[in-house]
Write an enzyme that holds these catalytic residues in place. Structure first.
Site, PDB file in Angstrom:
ATOM      1  N   HIS A 363       0.799  -1.219   0.000  1.00 21.52           N
ATOM      2  CA  HIS A 363       0.000   0.000   0.000  1.00 21.52           C
ATOM      3  C   HIS A 363       0.832   1.269   0.000  1.00 21.52           C
ATOM      4  O   HIS A 363       0.434   2.281  -0.560  1.00 21.52           O
ATOM      5  CB  HIS A 363      -1.010  -0.034   1.143  1.00 21.52           C
ATOM      6  CG  HIS A 363      -2.195  -0.847   0.750  1.00 21.52           C
ATOM      7  ND1 HIS A 363      -2.266  -2.200   0.985  1.00 21.52           N
ATOM      8  CD2 HIS A 363      -3.304  -0.513   0.049  1.00 21.52           C
ATOM      9  CE1 HIS A 363      -3.397  -2.651   0.469  1.00 21.52           C
ATOM     10  NE2 HIS A 363      -4.041  -1.653  -0.103  1.00 21.52           N
ATOM     11  N   GLU A 604     -12.202  -9.069  -5.727  1.00 21.42           N
ATOM     12  CA  GLU A 604     -10.757  -9.155  -5.491  1.00 21.42           C
ATOM     13  C   GLU A 604     -10.294 -10.522  -5.023  1.00 21.42           C
ATOM     14  O   GLU A 604      -9.112 -10.735  -4.800  1.00 21.42           O
ATOM     15  CB  GLU A 604     -10.223  -8.082  -4.544  1.00 21.42           C
ATOM     16  CG  GLU A 604     -11.171  -7.326  -3.712  1.00 21.42           C
ATOM     17  CD  GLU A 604     -10.505  -6.174  -2.953  1.00 21.42           C
ATOM     18  OE1 GLU A 604      -9.443  -5.679  -3.332  1.00 21.42           O
ATOM     19  OE2 GLU A 604     -11.089  -5.793  -1.933  1.00 21.42           O
ATOM     20  N   ASP A 628      -5.385  -7.125  -5.432  1.00 16.94           N
ATOM     21  CA  ASP A 628      -5.610  -8.336  -4.643  1.00 16.94           C
ATOM     22  C   ASP A 628      -5.973  -9.513  -5.527  1.00 16.94           C
ATOM     23  O   ASP A 628      -5.520 -10.631  -5.292  1.00 16.94           O
ATOM     24  CB  ASP A 628      -6.713  -8.092  -3.605  1.00 16.94           C
ATOM     25  CG  ASP A 628      -6.163  -7.395  -2.380  1.00 16.94           C
ATOM     26  OD1 ASP A 628      -5.108  -7.839  -1.900  1.00 16.94           O
ATOM     27  OD2 ASP A 628      -6.746  -6.407  -1.928  1.00 16.94           O
ATOM     28  N   CYS A 675     -10.306  -0.767 -10.331  1.00 15.57           N
ATOM     29  CA  CYS A 675      -9.612   0.274  -9.568  1.00 15.57           C
ATOM     30  C   CYS A 675      -8.278  -0.216  -9.020  1.00 15.57           C
ATOM     31  O   CYS A 675      -7.692   0.408  -8.156  1.00 15.57           O
ATOM     32  CB  CYS A 675     -10.497   0.794  -8.438  1.00 15.57           C
ATOM     33  SG  CYS A 675     -10.986  -0.485  -7.283  1.00 15.57           S
TER      34      CYS A 675
HETATM   35  C1  PEP Z   1      -7.099  -3.810  -5.091  1.00 15.53           C
HETATM   36  O1  PEP Z   1      -6.925  -4.776  -4.356  1.00 15.53           O
HETATM   37  O2  PEP Z   1      -6.890  -3.837  -6.317  1.00 15.53           O
HETATM   38  C2  PEP Z   1      -7.557  -2.531  -4.542  1.00 15.53           C
HETATM   39  C3  PEP Z   1      -7.888  -1.547  -5.336  1.00 15.53           C
HETATM   40  O3  PEP Z   1      -7.578  -2.406  -3.194  1.00 15.53           O
HETATM   41  P1  PEP Z   1      -6.269  -2.231  -2.282  1.00 15.53           P
HETATM   42  O4  PEP Z   1      -5.095  -2.027  -3.190  1.00 15.53           O
HETATM   43  O5  PEP Z   1      -6.504  -1.071  -1.395  1.00 15.53           O
HETATM   44  O6  PEP Z   1      -6.207  -3.523  -1.552  1.00 15.53           O
HETATM   45 MG    MG Z   2      -7.734  -4.749  -2.355  1.00 12.11          MG
END
Ligand code: PEP
Ligand code: MG
Length: 758
Positions: A363, A604, A628, A675
């Protein structure tokens, strides 16, 4: 056997430099295996030769002098074959090469094993004996295990050794290079600032001081304060704790005595090390000493010493807090960068980031991309403790860090920075034009946000909505859960800034690599554990407060969309919807006038891919979290640099899953967006457009590049390309095919500056 292995690895790890580490290896292995000789030959890629670096048993004079070519002798054979060679009579092997200087003619039996670190051959570890005999299986497997464990330690010591410290002010430090994982693209040139998490001894960097008196004073003040803390704890516990446990406090107090640990630490300070660094050195030395003890009780005492050290450090840090001096172009280095740390750094000074741990989809890397800060993750061999104030180049495109770069390299990189800047400035004119392909297909581009800074930047980049607002970030930078009112204000700001554009707020997605200091989750497998919706459904009080805050924030704006992370089954969707309706009615009962916002789920986890239709019937939209989804489909931890090479969003399995989700969602008449980070990769965006995604949501930094690429790529051509790559079976080949198609349309610039600078 295991404890012997552990002991040797620890001793080697504690050695002060590479030579000392190799000397420990040969001494300990020879003793443990009762052989006459143990030697280490290290391989140098630049010269393609092995050098005998350390030996017990061969002539001392040969050490550092004897070298062998890549395929020479038995050592060369072990390296070429990358497997052990075990011979009862070495001299009779056709590849045997007699090295006069070593005096090895006396030794008949030979066992050599390769030392391999992350697929790279570092050298060969050899034992030899007078007697003509084959080493038995257990000896062979001991040496193989030893070598596998030592490889990482040797690689680290080698990397540290490559750092050169000038002897005088007239000498320039030599350039060295460290490899990591590309975290956020771009190039940064600046000077290093090492940041450590609080009260973590292992993360304290070395730092020289001119103020020896001041550091001694700070240290002794901290000792007094910890002694007082301990005394008062001991007094408080006097009636509750048995006498023998009480005695432990006395032991602690004695250890803290000015003449015991205190004196040792002061001695290191007097040599010019700052108090925190001196504390770390001495405590770690004692911890290692205790950990090597055979007696389990004494071994356990290592924990006490570490605890003592942590207490003193914590007091020292309270008083030495404002130490960081920010250079104009700061490159922040940490053993483990966290999203919380990003908040501490003045944005106008931050040029680049380097983390020893973590990977491209951690992250913190995602936030760095959103902020447009060049970042390297997983620089596992970087001696981060020794980096303070060093001049650095961070190449976030190739995942490399250069320490003390040469003037020639600096010039090359400065040219790249100028080119990149000119390209980005050229894209600014696209801000107010829509994303329309040459054959008139319109695809909305939205942004992912989390930090206030990227919200403001996003509008500047022409975003048409927010596809993912990560609410974890405001939770992480606090020391307790934000109240409903506080949350309402934070969310309202997001909704207001983007109004009338839609803003998708995701419910809290903690767990995995996102932890809250005030709500710790300790798990063996955090990414497969208590994460995202699993946590918030178990804590409806957190979920309800959050949803109520979102709803109240949207009063009069009505541009809110609520999104649920980590959904793996219908019951989770139904329970969440039930709670959202409950919160909605509670808010209505308070007299507020609002519409029930659209609710969507994130796809995800692989299970969700197969239940898209079931979810789509219950919610208003779907959004793929490809970060994910990729990690779970490929079983590759997104946070682990060791497997970063296997994390590939262009993997055919991932692409087929994405295509299936779009098809199933559309069959139910529901829109689907993506996303994950791949939406912001111009090469991937071409494929995603062709798959039929209704929205691509990405980091603000990449939005203009993606827009430029899609405005120059006809949908029909993207569809042909997609059809072609969906028949391919190799992620690397797929990426090359897409990049080639972009090059053919003159879009190379969008692929980032990848000029090879070896
Ligand atoms: C993802 O998993 O692609 C997502 C957008 O969520 P995060 O990266 O915050 O886990
Ligand atoms: Mg995610």
């Amino acid at each position: 056997m295991l404890s012997t292995l552990r002991r040797i690895v620890q001793e080697v790890g504690a050695a002060r430099d590479l030579q000392a580490a190799l000397d420990v290896i040969v001494r300990s292995v020879r003793m443990t295996m009762c052989t006459e000789v143990c030697s280490v030959y290290l391989y140098d890629e630049d010269t393609s030769r092995y050098t005998l670096m350390a030996s017990e048993g061969l002539n001392r004079k040969a050490v550092g002098r004897v070298t062998l070519s890549r395929s020479e002798g038995l050592v060369g054979q072990v390296g070429l074959r990358e497997e052990p060679i075990n011979l009862e009579d070495a001299a009779s092997h056709p590849k045997f090469r007699y090295l006069k200087e070593t005096g090895e003619e006396r030794f008949r039996s030979f066992l050599g094993v390769p030392i391999i670190h992350q697929r790279n051959l570092l050298g060969v570890l050899v034992v030899q004996q007078n007697a003509k005999r084959r080493f038995d299986e257990s000896e062979e497997s001991f040496l193989v295990t030893m070598s596998a464990q030592l490889a990482g330690v040797i690689a680290h010591a080698e990397a540290t050794g490559s750092l050169h410290f000038p002897e005088s002010v007239h000498e320039r430090p030599r350039q060295s290079r460290f490899v990591g994982v590309a975290g956020s693209p771009g190039i940064a040139i600046g000077s290093a600032v090492v940041l450590a998490p609080p009260a973590d001894l292992s993360a304290v960097p070395d730092k020289d001081t001119d103020d020896i008196e001041g550091e001694n004073q700070a240290f002794f003040d901290a000792l007094i304060s910890v002694r007082e803390q301990m005394k008062s704890t001991a007094d408080k516990l006097a009636d509750q704790v048995p006498a023998e446990e009480q005695a432990l406090f006395d032991v602690y107090l004695r250890m803290l005595d000015d003449n015991a640990l205190g004196a040792e630490i002061a001695a290191v300070i007097n040599k010019g090390q700052w108090a925190q660094g001196a504390l770390k050195q001495v405590i770690e030395e004692h911890v290692r000493h205790f950990e090597l003890m055979e007696d389990p009780y004494l071994r356990e005492r290592a924990v006490d010493i570490r605890d003592l050290g942590r207490r003193v450090l914590s007091v020292l840090q309270q008083h030495q807090q404002d130490e960081v001096v920010w250079p104009e172009q700061a490159i922040v280095i940490s053993e483990e960068l966290t999203p919380g740390m990003l908040g501490e750094i003045p944005r106008d000074k931050l040029a680049g980031l380097v983390s020893v741990q973590g990977s491209g989809n951690s992250h913190v890397a995602i936030l760095a991309r959103a902020m447009g800060v060049p970042t390297i993750m997983g620089a596992v061999d970087l001696p981060w403790e020794r980096m303070n104030s060093r001049e650095l180049i961070v190449d976030g495109n190739l995942g490399r860090v250069y320490v003390s770069p040469s003037p020639e390299l600096l010039t090359q990189y400065r040219n790249l920075v100028h080119e990149e800047k000119a390209f980005v400035e050229g894209l600014e004119s696209l801000k107010d034009v829509p994303c329309i392909t040459p054959d008139n297909y319109r695809l909305p581009l939205w942004v992912n946000t989390g930090l206030m800074t990227d919200t403001v930047r996003s509008l500047g980049q022409g975003a048409e909505g927010v596809g993912l607002y990560r609410t974890e970030v405001p939770f992480m930078i606090r020391e307790r859960f934000p109240s409903e009112k506080e949350q309402e204000e934070i969310y309202r700001e997001q909704l207001r800034i983007f109004h009338p554009r839609p803003v998708t707020i995701r419910t809290l997605d903690i767990g995995g690599d996102k932890s809250l200091s005030y709500f710790p989750i300790k798990e063996e497998n955090p990414f497969l554990g208590w994460r995202g919706i699993r946590v918030t459904l178990d804590h409806p009080e957190i979920f309800l407060v959050q949803v109520r805050a979102m709803l109240k924030a949207s009063v009069g704006l009505d541009n809110l969309r609520i999104m649920l992370p980590m959904i793996s089954g219908v019951p989770e969707v139904e329970e969440s919807l039930y709670l959202i309706h409950r919160a909605y009615h509670e808010v209505l009962a308070e007299g507020l006038e609002i519409q029930l916002p659209p609710v969507g789920v994130m796809i995800e986890v692989p299970a969700a891919v197969y239940q898209v239709a079931d979810f789509a019937r219950r919610v208003d939209f779907l959004s793929i979290g490809s970060n994910d989804l990729t990690q779970y489909i490929l079983a590759v931890d997104r946070n682990n640099p060791r497997v970063a090479d296997l994390y590939h969003s262009f993997h055919p399995a991932v692409l087929h899953a994405l295509q299936k989700v779009v098809k199933d969602a559309h069959e139910e008449g529901k829109p689907v967006s993506i996303c994950g980070e791949m939406a912001g990769d111009p090469a991937a965006a071409v494929l995603l457009m062709a798959m039929g995604f209704d929205v691509l949501s990405m980091n603000a930094t990449n939005l203009p590049r993606v827009k430029w690429a899609l405005r120059n790529m006809p949908l029909e051509q993207a569809k042909e390309l997609l059809a072609e790559v969906m028949n391919m079976d190799n992620p690397r080949v797929i990426r090359s095919a897409v990049e080639l198609a972009l090059r053919h349309r003159g879009l190379d610039k969008v692929l980032g500056n990848r000029a090879d600078l070896n």
